[in-house]
Write a protein that holds these residues in place. Structure first.
Motif, PDB file in Angstrom:
ATOM      1  N   UNK A   7       0.869  -1.363   0.051  1.00  0.00           N
ATOM      2  CA  UNK A   7       0.011   0.085  -0.041  1.00  0.00           C
ATOM      3  C   UNK A   7       0.727   1.256   0.026  1.00  0.00           C
ATOM      4  N   UNK A   8       1.721   1.365   1.054  1.00  0.00           N
ATOM      5  CA  UNK A   8       2.805   2.273   0.884  1.00  0.00           C
ATOM      6  C   UNK A   8       3.517   2.596  -0.566  1.00  0.00           C
ATOM      7  N   UNK A   9       3.953   1.738  -1.208  1.00  0.00           N
ATOM      8  CA  UNK A   9       4.506   1.526  -2.518  1.00  0.00           C
ATOM      9  C   UNK A   9       3.572   2.101  -3.434  1.00  0.00           C
ATOM     10  N   UNK A  10       2.353   1.607  -3.496  1.00  0.00           N
ATOM     11  CA  UNK A  10       1.392   2.058  -4.512  1.00  0.00           C
ATOM     12  C   UNK A  10       1.151   3.646  -4.114  1.00  0.00           C
ATOM     13  N   UNK A  11       0.880   4.129  -3.124  1.00  0.00           N
ATOM     14  CA  UNK A  11       0.826   5.665  -2.535  1.00  0.00           C
ATOM     15  C   UNK A  11       2.129   6.272  -2.849  1.00  0.00           C
ATOM     16  N   UNK A  12       3.182   5.952  -2.859  1.00  0.00           N
ATOM     17  CA  UNK A  12       4.354   6.533  -3.307  1.00  0.00           C
ATOM     18  C   UNK A  12       4.519   6.784  -4.739  1.00  0.00           C
ATOM     19  N   UNK A  13       4.338   5.634  -5.541  1.00  0.00           N
ATOM     20  CA  UNK A  13       4.419   5.825  -7.062  1.00  0.00           C
ATOM     21  C   UNK A  13       3.390   6.713  -7.383  1.00  0.00           C
ATOM     22  N   UNK A  14       2.129   6.629  -7.059  1.00  0.00           N
ATOM     23  CA  UNK A  14       0.949   7.299  -7.258  1.00  0.00           C
ATOM     24  C   UNK A  14       1.394   8.888  -7.105  1.00  0.00           C
ATOM     25  N   UNK A  15       1.940   9.080  -5.868  1.00  0.00           N
ATOM     26  CA  UNK A  15       2.243  10.457  -5.563  1.00  0.00           C
ATOM     27  C   UNK A  15       3.161  11.280  -6.541  1.00  0.00           C
ATOM     28  N   UNK A  16       4.126  10.414  -7.134  1.00  0.00           N
ATOM     29  CA  UNK A  16       5.260  10.887  -7.888  1.00  0.00           C
ATOM     30  C   UNK A  16       4.640  11.179  -9.144  1.00  0.00           C
ATOM     31  N   UNK A  17       3.698  10.253  -9.743  1.00  0.00           N
ATOM     32  CA  UNK A  17       3.291  10.031 -11.080  1.00  0.00           C
ATOM     33  C   UNK A  17       2.138  11.489 -11.151  1.00  0.00           C
ATOM     34  N   UNK A  18       1.490  11.624 -10.263  1.00  0.00           N
ATOM     35  CA  UNK A  18       0.430  12.788 -10.152  1.00  0.00           C
ATOM     36  C   UNK A  18       0.807  14.078 -10.073  1.00  0.00           C
ATOM     37  N   UNK A  19       1.864  13.865  -9.370  1.00  0.00           N
ATOM     38  CA  UNK A  19       2.493  15.303  -8.978  1.00  0.00           C
ATOM     39  C   UNK A  19       3.224  16.078 -10.301  1.00  0.00           C
ATOM     40  N   UNK A  20       4.049  14.933 -11.077  1.00  0.00           N
ATOM     41  CA  UNK A  20       4.528  15.257 -12.288  1.00  0.00           C
ATOM     42  C   UNK A  20       3.763  15.511 -13.536  1.00  0.00           C
ATOM     43  N   UNK A  21       2.541  14.825 -13.462  1.00  0.00           N
ATOM     44  CA  UNK A  21       1.748  14.989 -14.613  1.00  0.00           C
ATOM     45  C   UNK A  21       0.782  16.047 -14.597  1.00  0.00           C
ATOM     46  N   UNK A  22       0.277  16.377 -13.368  1.00  0.00           N
ATOM     47  CA  UNK A  22      -0.366  17.732 -13.048  1.00  0.00           C
ATOM     48  C   UNK A  22       0.365  18.891 -13.330  1.00  0.00           C
ATOM     49  N   UNK A  23       1.683  18.902 -12.775  1.00  0.00           N
ATOM     50  CA  UNK A  23       2.496  20.104 -13.047  1.00  0.00           C
ATOM     51  C   UNK A  23       2.729  20.331 -14.418  1.00  0.00           C
TER      52      UNK A  23
END
Length: 96
Positions: A7-23
């Motif tokens: 769960x932590x790995x999924x949340x971490x990867x999701x955070x990095x991808x979502x931050x970069x793509x929204x920026x």
């Protein structure tokens, strides 16, 4: 223990991808939209992502913590993209 780590790995990867793509989306596609420059835009984007994530929180390995993480990632990505537009900078964020 394994499910917590997953769960932590999924949340971490999701955070990095979502931050970069929204920026990148805000910087490239919403450059000439005045509403994205308002201070409420990151809050609205994060709130929308949290609402979707809260609905999906019943799925395995996805909880409220993942929804909060995704909301924070999108909100900070929108804020960073708007700041890039105001400052006139165009850094490379997670790809071209």
């Amino acid at each position: 223990m394994f499910s917590l780590l997953l769960s932590f790995a999924i949340a971490s990867i999701l955070a990095v991808v979502l931050h970069g793509s929204s920026r990148r989306f805000v910087r490239n596609r919403l450059r000439y939209v005045d509403a994205v420059q308002k201070s409420v835009a990151p809050w609205l984007a994060g709130g929308a992502v949290f609402a979707v994530g809260a609905v999906l929180a019943g799925l395995p390995f996805i909880g409220i913590g993942t929804a909060v993480t995704a909301a924070l990632a999108v909100g900070t990505g929108v804020a960073a993209g708007a700041r890039d537009i105001r400052q006139g900078t165009s850094p490379v964020v997670y790809g071209p």
